[in-house]
Design an enzyme around this catalytic site. Structure first.
Site, PDB file in Angstrom:
ATOM      1  N   GLU A 270      -9.189 -10.005   1.634  1.00 26.75           N
ATOM      2  CA  GLU A 270      -9.464  -9.488   2.966  1.00 26.75           C
ATOM      3  C   GLU A 270     -10.737 -10.128   3.516  1.00 26.75           C
ATOM      4  OE1 GLU A 270      -8.819  -7.688   0.289  1.00 26.75           O
ATOM      5  OE2 GLU A 270      -7.111  -6.362   0.686  1.00 26.75           O
TER       6      GLU A 270
ATOM      7  N   ASP B 132       5.466  -1.013   1.292  1.00 26.61           N
ATOM      8  CA  ASP B 132       5.538   0.270   0.574  1.00 26.61           C
ATOM      9  C   ASP B 132       4.465   1.275   0.979  1.00 26.61           C
ATOM     10  OD1 ASP B 132       3.640  -1.296  -0.612  1.00 26.61           O
ATOM     11  OD2 ASP B 132       4.312  -0.961  -2.665  1.00 26.61           O
TER      12      ASP B 132
END
Ligand SMILES: *[C@@H]1O[C@H](CO)[C@@H](O)[C@H](O)[C@H]1NC(C)=O
Length: 365
Positions: free
Chosen positions: A311, A226
């Site tokens: 991350e 998205d």
């Protein structure tokens, strides 16, 4: 409804390619105060990798040998516009342009088994963005036990070089009905599945079955379905030697989040949320050289990482923060936006379905 005619490349054609935040008091984290200009961002990949300095895995060195004598990944001097380069020495230039290997995760549906209503719309939008990128290999990892007809058909019709992988998010990691999206890290299994495949883990359920041969120059980017991607972003990341970074727009409760750069080096991060994370960067804000991922076989995303640390769980295996390579004009340009697709309201649909007049389920949406 018939499925689209597959347009699978007959030969290995690497001519197309592809690739998410958090809020408090604004703080800038500094872990490097050096103001001195450094040659770091101009060193060859080998040096960057060695400097990452973690335990050498069994694959260490493999990418380097095979890549011996190759062109440096960073072009000297200003780059010619892509079109001119290709017209002049097409074959040669094509050889020099590192491939991008975006890994795309499918976010878990709110209810196991029910694909999100916006899935196809998001994938059409993403695949058409990716169609603008030369020499891209799309690794699509579906959050499902096996390939679904919708995704298989879409990939086949895309004309892109792709590999279709599938792994179901374990029940314990699934977002429960009504739970806010940030409660648990999403797409972990899927991203790790893509890493396994790249490391010769096999198991592709469609498309290109074999991982890139040893020595392949490539760059891996973890794209969400998205986000909004400028085609320029892919050209910025293409020359990554270790780990490259850039700002991400509309994320973390800020206009943008991103590395702070001084004299061409990353010296900290502009973020408002948990600035003390080792790498306070969004999933959309970095890319990794394939050779580095292969040289560090233990580097994976950790599903048990605390919120916002997903991350970091991967990057801390790969690079020292001071060796991050700033891109996008020293991180002054936003080329990717953390946009979100609104969940469609289905009140009328549900009403009509109760009366037996719902939208034709045979029409794929
Ligand atoms: C980034 O900063 C360095 C050092 O100030 C400079 O030499 C370089 O040209 C800059 N790069 C871009 C793309 O603006």
């Amino acid at each position: 409804m018939t499925s689209p005619t597959p347009v699978v490349p007959r030969t290995r054609q690497w001519d197309r390619k592809l690739p998410r935040g958090k809020g408090g008091v604004q703080t800038d984290r500094k872990w490097a105060q050096t103001g001195a200009a450094s040659a770091s961002s101009q060193e060859p990949l080998e040096t960057s990798v060695r400097r990452a300095g973690h335990g050498a895995g069994p694959l260490q060195g493999r990418g380097f040998q095979a890549g011996g004598g190759r062109e440096p990944l960073v072009p000297a001097g200003p780059r010619l516009p892509r079109r001119r380069r290709r017209r002049g020495h097409e074959a040669e230039a094509e050889e020099r342009v590192p491939r991008l290997l975006p890994g795309v995760d499918r976010r878990p549906p709110l209810r196991a088994g029910a694909a999100r209503l916006v899935q196809k719309a998001e994938l059409v939008r993403l695949s058409q963005t990716l169609s603008l990128v030369p020499r891209l290999h799309w690794l699509l990892v579906e959050d499902a036990e096996g390939p679904t007809p919708l995704v298989s058909g879409l990939l086949a019709a895309s004309g892109l070089l792709f590999t279709h992988l599938a792994v179901l998010t374990p029940k314990a990691q699934r977002l429960r009905e009504g739970e806010p999206g940030w409660v648990r890290p999403r797409g972990v299994e899927q991203r790790n599945r893509a890493l396994d495949w790249l490391r010769s883990g096999g198991g592709a359920v469609g498309g290109e079955k074999d991982p890139p041969p040893p020595g392949t120059q490539g760059v891996v980017y973890f794209a969400d379905d998205d986000n909004t991607y400028s085609r320029e972003l892919f050209e910025e990341m293409r020359w990554t030697r270790g780990v490259s970074v850039w700002p991400v727009g509309l994320v973390g409760g800020l206009r943008f989040e991103g590395p702070r750069v001084q004299d061409g080096r990353v010296v900290g991060f502009h973020t408002a949320w948990e600035p003390n994370r080792p790498f306070p960067v969004d999933m959309a804000g970095f890319a990794i050289a394939l050779s580095l991922l292969l040289a560090k076989p233990n580097a994976r995303f950790d599903a048990t990482a605390p919120r916002g640390h997903l991350e970091s769980s991967l990057l801390s295996h790969l690079v020292d923060p001071k060796d991050l390579e700033p891109r996008a004009a020293n991180c002054t340009r936003v080329l990717v936006w953390h946009t979100r697709t609104e969940k469609p309201k289905m009140k009328q649909e549900e009403q009509l379905q109760r009366q037996g007049h719902g939208s034709d389920p045979a029409v794929e949406v």
